[in-house]
Scaffold this motif. Structure first.
Motif, PDB file in Angstrom:
ATOM      1  N   LEU A 168      51.815  53.385  42.726  1.00  0.00           N
ATOM      2  CA  LEU A 168      51.614  52.757  41.421  1.00  0.00           C
ATOM      3  C   LEU A 168      52.554  51.579  41.188  1.00  0.00           C
ATOM      4  O   LEU A 168      52.169  50.587  40.579  1.00  0.00           O
ATOM      5  CB  LEU A 168      51.745  53.792  40.316  1.00  0.00           C
ATOM      6  N   PHE A 169      53.796  51.645  41.696  1.00  0.00           N
ATOM      7  CA  PHE A 169      54.691  50.503  41.557  1.00  0.00           C
ATOM      8  C   PHE A 169      54.193  49.318  42.385  1.00  0.00           C
ATOM      9  O   PHE A 169      54.315  48.169  41.977  1.00  0.00           O
ATOM     10  CB  PHE A 169      56.123  50.865  41.944  1.00  0.00           C
ATOM     11  N   ARG A 170      53.602  49.584  43.541  1.00  0.00           N
ATOM     12  CA  ARG A 170      53.003  48.497  44.327  1.00  0.00           C
ATOM     13  C   ARG A 170      51.823  47.880  43.586  1.00  0.00           C
ATOM     14  O   ARG A 170      51.629  46.668  43.616  1.00  0.00           O
ATOM     15  CB  ARG A 170      52.552  48.995  45.693  1.00  0.00           C
ATOM     16  N   LEU A 171      51.035  48.712  42.937  1.00  0.00           N
ATOM     17  CA  LEU A 171      49.914  48.198  42.154  1.00  0.00           C
ATOM     18  C   LEU A 171      50.393  47.336  40.995  1.00  0.00           C
ATOM     19  O   LEU A 171      49.837  46.262  40.743  1.00  0.00           O
ATOM     20  CB  LEU A 171      49.079  49.352  41.602  1.00  0.00           C
ATOM     21  N   VAL A 172      51.418  47.775  40.291  1.00  0.00           N
ATOM     22  CA  VAL A 172      51.965  46.996  39.179  1.00  0.00           C
ATOM     23  C   VAL A 172      52.490  45.658  39.690  1.00  0.00           C
ATOM     24  O   VAL A 172      52.237  44.610  39.091  1.00  0.00           O
ATOM     25  CB  VAL A 172      53.076  47.787  38.454  1.00  0.00           C
ATOM     26  N   ASP A 173      53.210  45.674  40.821  1.00  0.00           N
ATOM     27  CA  ASP A 173      53.717  44.424  41.384  1.00  0.00           C
ATOM     28  C   ASP A 173      52.584  43.512  41.844  1.00  0.00           C
ATOM     29  O   ASP A 173      52.649  42.297  41.675  1.00  0.00           O
ATOM     30  CB  ASP A 173      54.667  44.698  42.546  1.00  0.00           C
ATOM     31  N   ALA A 174      51.540  44.093  42.429  1.00  0.00           N
ATOM     32  CA  ALA A 174      50.419  43.279  42.892  1.00  0.00           C
ATOM     33  C   ALA A 174      49.696  42.619  41.719  1.00  0.00           C
ATOM     34  O   ALA A 174      49.250  41.480  41.824  1.00  0.00           O
ATOM     35  CB  ALA A 174      49.449  44.128  43.698  1.00  0.00           C
ATOM     36  N   LEU A 175      49.606  43.313  40.607  1.00  0.00           N
ATOM     37  CA  LEU A 175      48.927  42.750  39.445  1.00  0.00           C
ATOM     38  C   LEU A 175      49.740  41.650  38.774  1.00  0.00           C
ATOM     39  O   LEU A 175      49.187  40.794  38.096  1.00  0.00           O
ATOM     40  CB  LEU A 175      48.610  43.849  38.437  1.00  0.00           C
ATOM     41  N   SER A 176      51.056  41.662  38.970  1.00  0.00           N
ATOM     42  CA  SER A 176      51.900  40.647  38.333  1.00  0.00           C
ATOM     43  C   SER A 176      52.342  39.564  39.310  1.00  0.00           C
ATOM     44  O   SER A 176      53.205  38.765  38.993  1.00  0.00           O
ATOM     45  CB  SER A 176      53.121  41.310  37.698  1.00  0.00           C
ATOM     46  N   THR A 177      51.750  39.530  40.500  1.00  0.00           N
ATOM     47  CA  THR A 177      52.124  38.557  41.518  1.00  0.00           C
ATOM     48  C   THR A 177      50.998  37.545  41.714  1.00  0.00           C
ATOM     49  O   THR A 177      49.827  37.906  41.770  1.00  0.00           O
ATOM     50  CB  THR A 177      52.420  39.258  42.859  1.00  0.00           C
ATOM     51  N   THR A 178      51.394  36.273  41.808  1.00  0.00           N
ATOM     52  CA  THR A 178      50.444  35.197  42.089  1.00  0.00           C
ATOM     53  C   THR A 178      50.729  34.675  43.494  1.00  0.00           C
ATOM     54  O   THR A 178      51.883  34.458  43.853  1.00  0.00           O
ATOM     55  CB  THR A 178      50.619  34.044  41.085  1.00  0.00           C
ATOM     56  N   THR A 179      49.701  34.484  44.282  1.00  0.00           N
ATOM     57  CA  THR A 179      49.868  33.973  45.640  1.00  0.00           C
ATOM     58  C   THR A 179      49.153  32.632  45.759  1.00  0.00           C
ATOM     59  O   THR A 179      47.980  32.505  45.397  1.00  0.00           O
ATOM     60  CB  THR A 179      49.283  34.952  46.675  1.00  0.00           C
ATOM     61  N   HIS A 180      49.879  31.629  46.268  1.00  0.00           N
ATOM     62  CA  HIS A 180      49.295  30.316  46.545  1.00  0.00           C
ATOM     63  C   HIS A 180      49.316  30.119  48.058  1.00  0.00           C
ATOM     64  O   HIS A 180      50.349  30.306  48.697  1.00  0.00           O
ATOM     65  CB  HIS A 180      50.091  29.194  45.870  1.00  0.00           C
ATOM     66  N   ARG A 181      48.172  29.742  48.609  1.00  0.00           N
ATOM     67  CA  ARG A 181      48.053  29.558  50.056  1.00  0.00           C
ATOM     68  C   ARG A 181      47.697  28.114  50.375  1.00  0.00           C
ATOM     69  O   ARG A 181      47.084  27.429  49.569  1.00  0.00           O
ATOM     70  CB  ARG A 181      46.953  30.460  50.604  1.00  0.00           C
ATOM     71  N   CYS A 182      48.060  27.722  51.585  1.00  0.00           N
ATOM     72  CA  CYS A 182      47.640  26.411  52.074  1.00  0.00           C
ATOM     73  C   CYS A 182      46.143  26.479  52.342  1.00  0.00           C
ATOM     74  O   CYS A 182      45.640  27.453  52.878  1.00  0.00           O
ATOM     75  CB  CYS A 182      48.404  26.077  53.355  1.00  0.00           C
ATOM     76  N   ARG A 183      45.444  25.414  51.965  1.00  0.00           N
ATOM     77  CA  ARG A 183      43.994  25.412  52.133  1.00  0.00           C
ATOM     78  C   ARG A 183      43.552  24.909  53.508  1.00  0.00           C
ATOM     79  O   ARG A 183      42.371  24.915  53.818  1.00  0.00           O
ATOM     80  CB  ARG A 183      43.361  24.551  51.041  1.00  0.00           C
ATOM     81  N   ARG A 184      44.474  24.476  54.312  1.00  0.00           N
ATOM     82  CA  ARG A 184      44.128  23.971  55.641  1.00  0.00           C
ATOM     83  C   ARG A 184      43.684  25.129  56.545  1.00  0.00           C
ATOM     84  O   ARG A 184      44.369  26.145  56.624  1.00  0.00           O
ATOM     85  CB  ARG A 184      45.337  23.275  56.252  1.00  0.00           C
ATOM     86  N   PRO A 185      42.554  24.990  57.223  1.00  0.00           N
ATOM     87  CA  PRO A 185      42.077  26.062  58.102  1.00  0.00           C
ATOM     88  C   PRO A 185      43.101  26.379  59.198  1.00  0.00           C
ATOM     89  O   PRO A 185      43.668  25.489  59.820  1.00  0.00           O
ATOM     90  CB  PRO A 185      40.794  25.500  58.712  1.00  0.00           C
ATOM     91  N   GLY A 186      43.363  27.650  59.385  1.00  0.00           N
ATOM     92  CA  GLY A 186      44.290  28.080  60.422  1.00  0.00           C
ATOM     93  C   GLY A 186      45.746  28.130  59.990  1.00  0.00           C
ATOM     94  O   GLY A 186      46.591  28.629  60.715  1.00  0.00           O
ATOM     95  N   CYS A 187      46.064  27.611  58.828  1.00  0.00           N
ATOM     96  CA  CYS A 187      47.446  27.616  58.350  1.00  0.00           C
ATOM     97  C   CYS A 187      47.681  28.886  57.533  1.00  0.00           C
ATOM     98  O   CYS A 187      46.902  29.215  56.649  1.00  0.00           O
ATOM     99  CB  CYS A 187      47.724  26.385  57.486  1.00  0.00           C
TER     100      CYS A 187
END
Length: 104
Positions: free
Chosen positions: A56-75
């Motif tokens: 449940l603590f992992r779920l709470v952290d996942a819900l409050s976390t934002t992830t930004h990824r590089c849009r370049r293929p393969g990166c």
């Protein structure tokens, strides 16, 4: 982190802790009905409490976390932010999109 979000986070953690404890106690009560020895009962309840808490603590952290990824293929470059405001999130989104790429 402002006062409201700190209070909300503490309340969420309290609710999660209470739910985990209730689940562990419920399992303990069901096991006690079958005559499970006390030492084994305590060990089972504590292991269930640890497992439920972790999940449940992992779920709470996942819900409050934002992830930004590089849009370049393969990166696989990514930035994870926890409890970031809109301006900080936008800044890291731009950094993720403009980070230096290795030569191909």
């Amino acid at each position: 982190m402002n006062h409201t979000s700190t209070t909300r986070r503490r309340l969420t953690l309290l609710v999660v802790g209470t739910a985990c404890t209730a689940l562990a106690v419920a399992i303990g009560v069901r096991l006690a009905a079958y005559g499970v020895p006390l030492a084994l009962l305590v060990a089972c309840c504590l292991s269930c409490l640890a497992t439920f808490s972790s999940l449940l603590f992992r779920l709470v952290d996942a819900l409050s976390t934002t992830t930004h990824r590089c849009r370049r293929p393969g990166c696989d470059f990514q930035v994870r932010l926890t409890h970031a405001n809109a301006a900080e999130s936008r800044r890291w989104q731009e950094i993720a999109g403009q980070h230096p790429h290795g030569s191909l």
